[in-house]
Scaffold this motif. Structure first.
Motif, PDB file in Angstrom:
ATOM      1  N   UNK A  64      -8.886  -6.708  -0.981  1.00  0.00           N
ATOM      2  CA  UNK A  64     -10.143  -7.192  -0.292  1.00  0.00           C
ATOM      3  C   UNK A  64     -10.111  -6.666   1.100  1.00  0.00           C
ATOM      4  N   UNK A  65      -8.758  -6.806   1.860  1.00  0.00           N
ATOM      5  CA  UNK A  65      -8.967  -6.618   3.121  1.00  0.00           C
ATOM      6  C   UNK A  65      -9.177  -4.957   3.382  1.00  0.00           C
ATOM      7  N   UNK A  66      -8.530  -4.372   2.411  1.00  0.00           N
ATOM      8  CA  UNK A  66      -8.897  -2.769   2.284  1.00  0.00           C
ATOM      9  C   UNK A  66     -10.207  -2.601   2.257  1.00  0.00           C
ATOM     10  N   UNK A  67     -10.852  -3.169   0.950  1.00  0.00           N
ATOM     11  CA  UNK A  67     -12.498  -2.771   0.774  1.00  0.00           C
ATOM     12  C   UNK A  67     -13.244  -3.206   2.046  1.00  0.00           C
ATOM     13  N   UNK A  68     -12.922  -4.304   2.795  1.00  0.00           N
ATOM     14  CA  UNK A  68     -13.500  -4.598   3.908  1.00  0.00           C
ATOM     15  C   UNK A  68     -13.299  -3.745   5.218  1.00  0.00           C
ATOM     16  N   UNK A  69     -12.275  -2.743   4.908  1.00  0.00           N
ATOM     17  CA  UNK A  69     -11.997  -1.946   6.208  1.00  0.00           C
ATOM     18  C   UNK A  69     -11.092  -2.439   7.225  1.00  0.00           C
ATOM     19  N   UNK A  70     -10.518  -3.707   6.851  1.00  0.00           N
ATOM     20  CA  UNK A  70      -9.434  -4.226   7.845  1.00  0.00           C
ATOM     21  C   UNK A  70      -8.274  -3.690   7.724  1.00  0.00           C
ATOM     22  N   UNK A  71      -7.684  -3.209   6.707  1.00  0.00           N
ATOM     23  CA  UNK A  71      -6.556  -2.471   6.669  1.00  0.00           C
ATOM     24  C   UNK A  71      -6.762  -1.063   5.839  1.00  0.00           C
ATOM     25  N   UNK A  72      -5.821   0.028   6.249  1.00  0.00           N
ATOM     26  CA  UNK A  72      -6.000   1.097   5.374  1.00  0.00           C
ATOM     27  C   UNK A  72      -4.578   0.961   4.876  1.00  0.00           C
ATOM     28  N   UNK A  73      -4.162   1.985   3.871  1.00  0.00           N
ATOM     29  CA  UNK A  73      -3.107   2.080   3.142  1.00  0.00           C
ATOM     30  C   UNK A  73      -2.531   3.545   3.148  1.00  0.00           C
ATOM     31  N   UNK A  74      -1.398   3.965   2.744  1.00  0.00           N
ATOM     32  CA  UNK A  74      -0.673   4.983   2.874  1.00  0.00           C
ATOM     33  C   UNK A  74       0.554   4.934   1.715  1.00  0.00           C
ATOM     34  N   UNK A  75       0.646   5.802   1.011  1.00  0.00           N
ATOM     35  CA  UNK A  75       1.716   5.923   0.025  1.00  0.00           C
ATOM     36  C   UNK A  75       3.020   6.458   0.787  1.00  0.00           C
ATOM     37  N   UNK A  82      10.444   3.595  -6.762  1.00  0.00           N
ATOM     38  CA  UNK A  82       9.241   4.402  -6.601  1.00  0.00           C
ATOM     39  C   UNK A  82       8.644   4.330  -5.417  1.00  0.00           C
ATOM     40  N   UNK A  83       7.150   5.175  -4.996  1.00  0.00           N
ATOM     41  CA  UNK A  83       6.748   5.236  -3.888  1.00  0.00           C
ATOM     42  C   UNK A  83       6.083   3.621  -3.231  1.00  0.00           C
ATOM     43  N   UNK A  84       5.941   3.493  -2.268  1.00  0.00           N
ATOM     44  CA  UNK A  84       5.555   2.140  -1.741  1.00  0.00           C
ATOM     45  C   UNK A  84       3.912   2.288  -0.997  1.00  0.00           C
ATOM     46  N   UNK A  85       3.138   1.397  -1.164  1.00  0.00           N
ATOM     47  CA  UNK A  85       1.841   1.385  -0.517  1.00  0.00           C
ATOM     48  C   UNK A  85       2.045   0.496   0.679  1.00  0.00           C
TER      49      UNK A  85
END
Length: 130
Positions: A64-75, A82-85
């Motif tokens: 939800x925080x990502x959808x609302x633009x409050x956080x962004x993610x990076x793998x 495995x890779x982490x988000x």
């Protein structure tokens, strides 16, 4: 559980509702110093007993925080599996956290006033029975 009685282990309704109300801002606060992945966030939250939460809560919250633009993610690649988000605050996330940190002391003080001070007796208006 009887109405109005908290559970002895501290996991009563009041604690759950308070956690739900502030968890988002606690996560934003944890991210203010830099990117973290979800397991780090869970560990940091769990270090404070009343903020302990599970994956079933944190993953939907982070989405939800990502959808609302409050956080962004990076793998990012992990040395252990495995890779982490990783989650990082955006400019909007920093602004939301700043707004909360400005409002929180006033909100906390108001709640403290209502739950700890002796209520004042309101004068009975003329014409109303006492």
């Amino acid at each position: 559980m009887e109405p109005g009685r908290a559970k002895k282990n501290g996991s009563g309704k009041a604690e759950s509702q308070l956690r739900k109300g502030v968890l988002e801002y606690c996560v934003l606060g944890l991210l203010r110093t830099g990117p973290r992945y979800s397991v780090e966030l869970l560990d940091d939250l769990s270090a404070v007993h009343v903020m302990t939460t599970g994956q079933g809560t944190i993953y939907p919250l982070l989405a939800r925080l990502r959808r609302e633009g409050l956080v962004h993610t990076d793998w990012q690649e992990s040395p252990n599996g495995p890779p982490r988000r990783y989650y990082e605050l955006t400019e909007r996330g920093h602004a939301a956290l700043e707004e909360f940190t400005t409002l929180w002391p006033h909100f906390r003080d108001a709640v403290d006033r209502f739950v700890t001070e002796t209520p004042t007796t309101r004068p009975t208006p003329p014409g109303e029975p006492r």
